[in-house]
Design a protein around this motif. Sequence first.
Motif, PDB file in Angstrom:
ATOM      1  N   ARG A 121       0.430  -1.601   0.201  1.00  0.00           N
ATOM      2  CA  ARG A 121      -0.279  -0.302   0.309  1.00  0.00           C
ATOM      3  C   ARG A 121       1.173   1.533   0.008  1.00  0.00           C
ATOM      4  N   ASP A 145      -5.994   0.417  -4.488  1.00  0.00           N
ATOM      5  CA  ASP A 145      -5.984   0.035  -3.204  1.00  0.00           C
ATOM      6  C   ASP A 145      -7.104  -0.797  -3.146  1.00  0.00           C
ATOM      7  N   ASP A 146      -8.214  -0.850  -3.544  1.00  0.00           N
ATOM      8  CA  ASP A 146      -9.831  -1.353  -3.738  1.00  0.00           C
ATOM      9  C   ASP A 146      -9.017  -3.238  -4.423  1.00  0.00           C
ATOM     10  N   SER A 147      -8.261  -3.089  -5.953  1.00  0.00           N
ATOM     11  CA  SER A 147      -8.265  -3.845  -6.425  1.00  0.00           C
ATOM     12  C   SER A 147      -6.995  -4.703  -5.760  1.00  0.00           C
ATOM     13  N   SER A 149      -6.744  -6.836  -2.932  1.00  0.00           N
ATOM     14  CA  SER A 149      -7.021  -6.726  -2.001  1.00  0.00           C
ATOM     15  C   SER A 149      -6.540  -7.970  -1.040  1.00  0.00           C
TER      16      SER A 149
END
Length: 268
Positions: A121, A145-147, A149
Amino acid sequence: MSLGDEHDGQTRTRLPEPGPGAGRPPARSSRSLIAVLGVVVLLVAAIALANRGDGTPDSPSSGANPDTPTRSTAPTAATGVRPVPGKNGLIPTGFARDEQGAQSAAANYAVALGSVDMFQRGPREGIVRAVHDPAVADGLVRSLDDSYSAGFLADVGLNPDGTAPAGLTFVSRTIPVGTKVKESTADTATVEVWCTGLVGLAGEGSTKPVTTTWFTITEKLRWVSDDWKVVSSAQAEGPTPVNGDNRASIADDIAKAVEGYGGFTYAR
């Protein structure tokens, strides 16, 4: 390494499909991985900027000779003569405001966006902000950030924080083969970067061996704050050459090669 485009404005971010393990069966994890790197697409996502510097600009004013080969203490840091006098961490900056400068920027940015650091991150945000137009960076950071996971990282074989399991070396390098300017003005440029990539886990006992892929990244660049910055990026598979007759190396040899051979700063 199918992904959908998800982003406001002009930036298109290729995200993993929903479902366990980013929606990809283990047999195709390398293809799914490259797509998300996918240069970040940005990427697809090797400059192998797998390890970030301290963020301190390196420029002639600091007393460094821009024509002197440099190497970070990190084993996979970029090596060689830089085509530009400055850098943000290990990412070159200060490209010329012409077609050659745009090509060099596009190649270097493709490498950064396809690096190991994109899986963690903090380093990922640093890379995204360093190479993108500030107008699109905030939204792209959130999308990525969502990708990346926990499910996607597990499918790739990584720990929840994006690091490799003990005893293994995670490999993610994008290597530009060539660049081509499709369109350009004084303030914008569209550049295609033909790349090959390495991705996988190297080391004894790896169940996700390092494989190669071929793809072309199209980057739309804008001249912002005296440098080229990415506005949007897209990826297409190939052109892919016929595989040669080379015998595949054992996992330990691949791990040693990745740790022992640095990347390059790309110029046109």
